[in-house]
Scaffold this motif. Structure first.
Motif, mmCIF file in Angstrom:
data_model
loop_
_atom_site.group_PDB
_atom_site.id
_atom_site.type_symbol
_atom_site.label_atom_id
_atom_site.label_comp_id
_atom_site.label_asym_id
_atom_site.label_seq_id
_atom_site.Cartn_x
_atom_site.Cartn_y
_atom_site.Cartn_z
ATOM 1 N N MET A 111 70.940 104.784 86.466
ATOM 2 C CA MET A 111 69.890 104.536 85.493
ATOM 3 C C MET A 111 70.212 105.279 84.196
ATOM 4 O O MET A 111 70.565 106.426 84.209
ATOM 5 N N THR A 112 70.126 104.519 83.084
ATOM 6 C CA THR A 112 70.420 105.135 81.774
ATOM 7 C C THR A 112 69.163 105.756 81.191
ATOM 8 O O THR A 112 68.100 105.189 81.275
ATOM 9 N N VAL A 113 69.365 106.947 80.610
ATOM 10 C CA VAL A 113 68.241 107.637 79.971
ATOM 11 C C VAL A 113 68.397 107.477 78.468
ATOM 12 O O VAL A 113 69.446 107.790 77.906
ATOM 13 N N ASP A 114 67.357 106.947 77.848
ATOM 14 C CA ASP A 114 67.402 106.780 76.397
ATOM 15 C C ASP A 114 67.318 108.136 75.708
ATOM 16 O O ASP A 114 66.388 108.910 75.964
ATOM 17 N N ARG A 115 68.279 108.392 74.869
ATOM 18 C CA ARG A 115 68.246 109.630 74.095
ATOM 19 C C ARG A 115 67.471 109.409 72.808
ATOM 20 O O ARG A 115 67.543 108.332 72.213
ATOM 21 N N PRO A 116 66.721 110.428 72.373
ATOM 22 C CA PRO A 116 65.992 110.256 71.109
ATOM 23 C C PRO A 116 66.954 110.078 69.942
ATOM 24 O O PRO A 116 68.086 110.567 69.974
ATOM 25 N N SER A 117 66.500 109.355 68.935
ATOM 26 C CA SER A 117 67.343 109.148 67.748
ATOM 27 C C SER A 117 67.606 110.480 67.067
ATOM 28 O O SER A 117 66.727 111.360 67.047
#
Length: 234
Positions: free
Chosen positions: A1-7
Motif C-alpha cells: 500500500m502506497t502512502v501519499d506524502r504531503p506536498s
C-alpha cells in the motif's frame, strides 16, 4: 500500500544578489519537504512572481533597488491568497525591519541565520505561526520607541480591544511579546503545551491578529511592554 506524502512547501527567494539566492537555494533544496519554485531580484519581480506562481513561503530581502522589500511585502500580503513572508536582512538594526513586519510579514531573520534555523522558520510560518528572534524583536522595538506609546499613555486611553482578554491571556500576550515560544510559555505558566495553544488561539481570535508577530506589535502599541524593558542586548 502506497502512502501519499504531503506536498513539499513551495518557496520563493527574493534578493538582489544572485549569490545570496544561490546559497539559500542550496540550503533549502537539501530538505525533502522544501521546494524552491522561483526567484526574484527585486520587489517588482517578487510581486509578479507571487501573482503567477503558487508559493507557500517567500524569503524577502529588505534593501533592493526599485521596489524594496517593504513595498513588495505590503503589496503581496494585500492580495487574496498571499504567501507567508519572512523578511531577511544583513542588519539586525535595520530601520526598515519594523515597517516590513507591519506590512504583513510573518517573520524577521538575519541573513547569517544558521541553515537549520532558516529551515525551521520556514516550517513554522507555513504552519501558521511566526518566526521572530527575541533579540531582533527587542532591538527593532527599541529603535521605534518614540513611535510607540508608553505604558502611562496607553493606560490613559479609552478602553481598547485588550479589554476582551482575561488576565491570564494578557499575561501570555506579554510573554509572547518578550519572544517566548509555546514551550517557554508552558514552562513559565505551568501549563501543558496544548493548553498554551488554546490560549494563544483565543488571543489571536479576540484581537483579530493574523499571527504571533501581529500580537507582538499589538502588545507594544498598547504599552504592555514599554520599549527598553526586555533586558540586555543579546
Amino acid at each position: 500500500m502506497t502512502v501519499d506524502r504531503p506536498s513539499p512547501i513551495s518557496i520563493a527567494i527574493v534578493d538582489d544578489q544572485a549569490l545570496v539566492r544561490t546559497g539559500f537555494r542550496m540550503v533549502l533544496e537539501a530538505e525533502p519537504d522544501l521546494e524552491v519554485v522561483g526567484e526574484a531580484g527585486d520587489g517588482a519581480a517578487a510581486i509578479d512572481l507571487a501573482r503567477s506562481t503558487a508559493i507557500d513561503v517567500m524569503l524577502m530581502d529588505v534593501r533592493m533597488p526599485g521596489v524594496d522589500g517593504i513595498a513588495a511585502t505590503a503589496a503581496i500580503t494585500a492580495s487574496e491568497h498571499p504567501p507567508r513572508i519572512i523578511v531577511l536582512t544583513t542588519f539586525d538594526l535595520d530601520e526598515y525591519a519594523f515597517a516590513a513586519i507591519r506590512s504583513g510579514a510573518s517573520g524577521f531573520l538575519l541573513k547569517d541565520v544558521r541553515p537549520q534555523e532558516l529551515v525551521s522558520a520556514i516550517r513554522t510560518v507555513h504552519a501558521g505561526d511566526a518566526a521572530l528572534a527575541p533579540r531582533v524583536t527587542r532591538r527593532m522595538i527599541e529603535m521605534f520607541a518614540d513611535e510607540l506609546p508608553d505604558a502611562g499613555a496607553a493606560a490613559a486611553q479609552p478602553p481598547s480591544l485588550l479589554d476582551a482578554l482575561t488576565p491570564r491571556e494578557r499575561e501570555i500576550l506579554v510573554a509572547i511579546a518578550e519572544g517566548l515560544n509555546n514551550t517557554d510559555l508552558a514552562s513559565r505558566f505551568h501549563l501543558s503545551e496544548s493548553t498554551v495553544k488554546t490560549h494563544v488561539g483565543r488571543i489571536l481570535q479576540k484581537l483579530d491578529a493574523r499571527d504571533r508577530v501581529h500580537l507582538v506589535i499589538i502588545a507594544y502599541e498598547h504599552g504592555l511592554i514599554p520599549p527598553g524593558t526586555l533586558g540586555g542586548r543579546g
